[in-house]
Design a protein around this motif. Structure first.
Motif, PDB file in Angstrom:
ATOM      1  N   SER A  22      33.196  46.287  84.996  1.00 43.22           N
ATOM      2  CA  SER A  22      34.517  46.097  84.381  1.00 43.22           C
ATOM      3  C   SER A  22      35.492  47.221  84.738  1.00 43.22           C
ATOM      4  N   LEU A  23      35.763  47.366  86.023  1.00 47.14           N
ATOM      5  CA  LEU A  23      36.580  48.483  86.494  1.00 47.14           C
ATOM      6  C   LEU A  23      37.928  48.585  85.794  1.00 47.14           C
ATOM      7  N   PHE A  24      38.706  47.506  85.755  1.00 49.71           N
ATOM      8  CA  PHE A  24      40.069  47.602  85.215  1.00 49.71           C
ATOM      9  C   PHE A  24      40.064  48.079  83.768  1.00 49.71           C
ATOM     10  N   THR A  25      39.262  47.454  82.947  1.00 47.85           N
ATOM     11  CA  THR A  25      39.288  47.797  81.519  1.00 47.85           C
ATOM     12  C   THR A  25      38.552  49.107  81.217  1.00 47.85           C
ATOM     13  N   ASN A  26      37.877  49.693  82.204  1.00 45.68           N
ATOM     14  CA  ASN A  26      37.211  50.977  82.014  1.00 45.68           C
ATOM     15  C   ASN A  26      37.881  52.125  82.758  1.00 45.68           C
ATOM     16  N   THR A  27      38.949  51.837  83.488  1.00 47.74           N
ATOM     17  CA  THR A  27      39.662  52.901  84.197  1.00 47.74           C
ATOM     18  C   THR A  27      40.310  53.826  83.173  1.00 47.74           C
ATOM     19  N   PHE A  70      48.846  42.089  74.073  1.00 48.98           N
ATOM     20  CA  PHE A  70      48.426  40.730  74.395  1.00 48.98           C
ATOM     21  C   PHE A  70      48.233  39.954  73.098  1.00 48.98           C
ATOM     22  N   GLN A  71      48.248  38.649  73.251  1.00 49.52           N
ATOM     23  CA  GLN A  71      48.099  37.778  72.085  1.00 49.52           C
ATOM     24  C   GLN A  71      46.778  37.033  72.193  1.00 49.52           C
ATOM     25  N   PHE A  72      46.065  36.967  71.076  1.00 45.76           N
ATOM     26  CA  PHE A  72      44.807  36.234  71.011  1.00 45.76           C
ATOM     27  C   PHE A  72      44.742  35.525  69.672  1.00 45.76           C
ATOM     28  N   ARG A  73      44.616  34.196  69.734  1.00 42.76           N
ATOM     29  CA  ARG A  73      44.545  33.353  68.532  1.00 42.76           C
ATOM     30  C   ARG A  73      45.659  33.659  67.543  1.00 42.76           C
ATOM     31  N   GLY A  74      46.855  33.844  68.091  1.00 41.46           N
ATOM     32  CA  GLY A  74      48.024  34.042  67.248  1.00 41.46           C
ATOM     33  C   GLY A  74      48.282  35.459  66.807  1.00 41.46           C
ATOM     34  N   ASP A  75      47.332  36.367  67.007  1.00 50.86           N
ATOM     35  CA  ASP A  75      47.520  37.769  66.628  1.00 50.86           C
ATOM     36  C   ASP A  75      47.876  38.590  67.863  1.00 50.86           C
ATOM     37  N   ILE A  76      48.712  39.611  67.673  1.00 51.52           N
ATOM     38  CA  ILE A  76      49.130  40.489  68.760  1.00 51.52           C
ATOM     39  C   ILE A  76      48.338  41.786  68.671  1.00 51.52           C
ATOM     40  N   TYR A  77      47.783  42.213  69.826  1.00 52.57           N
ATOM     41  CA  TYR A  77      46.967  43.420  69.914  1.00 52.57           C
ATOM     42  C   TYR A  77      47.548  44.356  70.963  1.00 52.57           C
ATOM     43  N   GLN A  78      47.289  45.644  70.797  1.00 51.49           N
ATOM     44  CA  GLN A  78      47.633  46.624  71.827  1.00 51.49           C
ATOM     45  C   GLN A  78      46.351  47.061  72.507  1.00 51.49           C
ATOM     46  N   GLN A  79      46.364  47.043  73.839  1.00 50.06           N
ATOM     47  CA  GLN A  79      45.209  47.520  74.588  1.00 50.06           C
ATOM     48  C   GLN A  79      45.180  49.033  74.490  1.00 50.06           C
ATOM     49  N   LYS A  80      44.059  49.581  74.064  1.00 49.62           N
ATOM     50  CA  LYS A  80      43.942  51.013  73.825  1.00 49.62           C
ATOM     51  C   LYS A  80      43.313  51.773  74.987  1.00 49.62           C
ATOM     52  N   PHE A  81      42.597  51.090  75.862  1.00 49.07           N
ATOM     53  CA  PHE A  81      41.915  51.785  76.943  1.00 49.07           C
ATOM     54  C   PHE A  81      41.916  50.922  78.195  1.00 49.07           C
ATOM     55  N   GLY A  82      41.944  51.554  79.340  1.00 47.58           N
ATOM     56  CA  GLY A  82      41.854  50.848  80.609  1.00 47.58           C
ATOM     57  C   GLY A  82      43.170  50.207  81.008  1.00 47.58           C
ATOM     58  N   THR A  83      43.135  49.593  82.175  1.00 50.07           N
ATOM     59  CA  THR A  83      44.323  48.904  82.671  1.00 50.07           C
ATOM     60  C   THR A  83      44.220  47.429  82.323  1.00 50.07           C
ATOM     61  N   SER A  87      47.879  42.572  85.159  1.00 49.11           N
ATOM     62  CA  SER A  87      49.056  43.396  85.409  1.00 49.11           C
ATOM     63  C   SER A  87      49.111  43.737  86.900  1.00 49.11           C
ATOM     64  N   PRO A  88      50.291  43.630  87.526  1.00 46.19           N
ATOM     65  CA  PRO A  88      50.364  43.939  88.959  1.00 46.19           C
ATOM     66  C   PRO A  88      50.082  45.401  89.284  1.00 46.19           C
ATOM     67  N   VAL A  89      50.212  46.294  88.316  1.00 45.09           N
ATOM     68  CA  VAL A  89      49.960  47.713  88.577  1.00 45.09           C
ATOM     69  C   VAL A  89      48.478  48.073  88.431  1.00 45.09           C
ATOM     70  N   SER A  90      47.713  47.272  87.728  1.00 44.65           N
ATOM     71  CA  SER A  90      46.304  47.585  87.466  1.00 44.65           C
ATOM     72  C   SER A  90      45.462  47.763  88.725  1.00 44.65           C
ATOM     73  N   PRO A  91      45.544  46.860  89.706  1.00 44.29           N
ATOM     74  CA  PRO A  91      44.723  47.064  90.907  1.00 44.29           C
ATOM     75  C   PRO A  91      45.073  48.351  91.652  1.00 44.29           C
ATOM     76  N   ILE A  92      46.350  48.713  91.653  1.00 45.24           N
ATOM     77  CA  ILE A  92      46.776  49.926  92.346  1.00 45.24           C
ATOM     78  C   ILE A  92      46.214  51.159  91.646  1.00 45.24           C
TER      79      ILE A  92
END
Length: 192
Positions: A22-27, A70-83, A87-92
């Motif tokens: 899980s590279l992106f979410t663990n960067t 991001f939104q999941f099942r109607g709730d809005i969350y903030q990603q706390k870690f990783g890319t 997102s177009p910037v994540s691979p870079i």
């Protein structure tokens, strides 16, 4: 993959591959931002390509990487870690961090498990290493990331072949290698 056609592999060597879990979410964002700043500060041509300062670019990059919602099942969350996935910037960002990490990994690898071939595409790595040293190399790779978030899994060649990036790399009798498609896709145009 054409460059692999000239690779020779000895009897005491094996092909192996490593993959990052899980590279992106663990960067690690803080560490990746540090790597990006370092690259920008060393870039002698940056001023020819943009009027933005390194600080401006870093502020924008930090904002992009730390304000992901991001939104999941109607709730809005903030990603706390990783890319963020998608997102177009994540691979870079992930690729820049992996480039930094691989330089560290190769430079600090013990001689007994130092790869004699290293080919990476994003988070997939093909290596040629001494037979019996795959676990030692994996253990080493899993210590290089100081945040302890980037973890590697491995696979060793089986019956003289190893899959890598939709190809099957095989060992020839003379020690040379060849790569062939792992999957053949035929696309036919529909009659209109």
């Amino acid at each position: 993959m054409d460059s692999l056609s000239t690779v020779m592999i000895e009897d005491n060597e094996v092909f192996a591959s490593h993959d990052v879990v899980s590279l992106f979410t663990n960067t690690p964002i803080d560490k990746a931002l540090s790597v990006i700043r370092d690259r920008l500060e060393k870039d002698k041509t940056l001023k020819k390509r943009t009027k933005l300062s390194v600080d401006d670019i870093m502020n924008l990059t930090d904002f992009i990487l730390t304000t992901t919602y991001f939104q999941f099942r109607g709730d809005i969350y903030q990603q706390k870690f990783g890319t963020a996935m998608g997102s177009p910037v994540s691979p870079i960002v992930a690729n820049l961090y992996m480039e930094f990490l691989e330089r560290e990994a190769i430079a600090t690898a013990p001689v007994t498990c130092k790869p004699t071939l290293w080919k990476r595409y994003v988070d997939d790595i093909l290596e040629k290493i001494q037979r019996g040293q795959l676990q030692n190399l994996t253990d080493h790779l899993n210590t290089v990331d100081v945040t302890n978030n980037i973890k590697f899994t491995h696979e060793e060649e089986s019956n003289g072949a190893i899959p890598f990036l939709d190809t099957l790399i095989t060992r020839k009798e003379d020690g040379a290698t060849t790569s062939s498609p792992k999957l053949k896709i035929v696309i036919k145009r529909k009659n209109m």
